[in-house]
Design a protein around this motif. Sequence first.
Motif, PDB file in Angstrom:
ATOM      1  N   LYS A 128       0.893  -1.138  -0.092  1.00 32.65           N
ATOM      2  CA  LYS A 128       0.160   0.027  -0.016  1.00 32.65           C
ATOM      3  C   LYS A 128       1.058   1.255   0.144  1.00 32.65           C
ATOM      4  CE  LYS A 128      -3.878   2.115   2.230  1.00 32.65           C
ATOM      5  NZ  LYS A 128      -3.744   3.260   3.215  1.00 32.65           N
ATOM      6  N   ARG A 178     -10.557  -8.280  -4.562  1.00 30.80           N
ATOM      7  CA  ARG A 178     -11.372  -9.339  -5.063  1.00 30.80           C
ATOM      8  C   ARG A 178     -10.591 -10.323  -5.784  1.00 30.80           C
ATOM      9  NH1 ARG A 178     -15.242  -6.738  -9.281  1.00 30.80           N
ATOM     10  NH2 ARG A 178     -15.860  -8.975  -9.134  1.00 30.80           N
ATOM     11  N   PRO A 231      -5.896  -5.730   1.304  1.00 30.01           N
ATOM     12  CA  PRO A 231      -7.349  -6.257   1.972  1.00 30.01           C
ATOM     13  C   PRO A 231      -8.508  -5.552   1.128  1.00 30.01           C
ATOM     14  CG  PRO A 231      -5.748  -5.394   3.669  1.00 30.01           C
ATOM     15  CD  PRO A 231      -4.952  -4.876   2.408  1.00 30.01           C
ATOM     16  N   GLY A 232      -9.390  -6.227   1.043  1.00 27.76           N
ATOM     17  CA  GLY A 232     -10.704  -5.717   0.323  1.00 27.76           C
ATOM     18  C   GLY A 232     -10.631  -5.988  -1.107  1.00 27.76           C
TER      19      GLY A 232
END
Length: 76
Positions: free
Chosen positions: A10, A66, A63-64
Amino acid sequence: MLMAHPAVLKNLIEQYETLHALHAENGSPATRRRMDDVAYTLCVSTGTRDIDTALVAARHHLPGARPEDDSVLTAG
């Protein structure tokens, strides 16, 4: 293959996007060198060879994401 921690990915994505915007705005050689360094680190961290694929792979591991849709990452 080892994958960098999502927090590291990130941070690298954010750095790259910021540097990309700065480079587009003023185009300084220092910004370009730093952007290239971050791009290289993203590629190494994701096991890819170009920045576009590295960004997709890095985002895929956040995170999150798909994970069921990895069609962009498969070799055709």
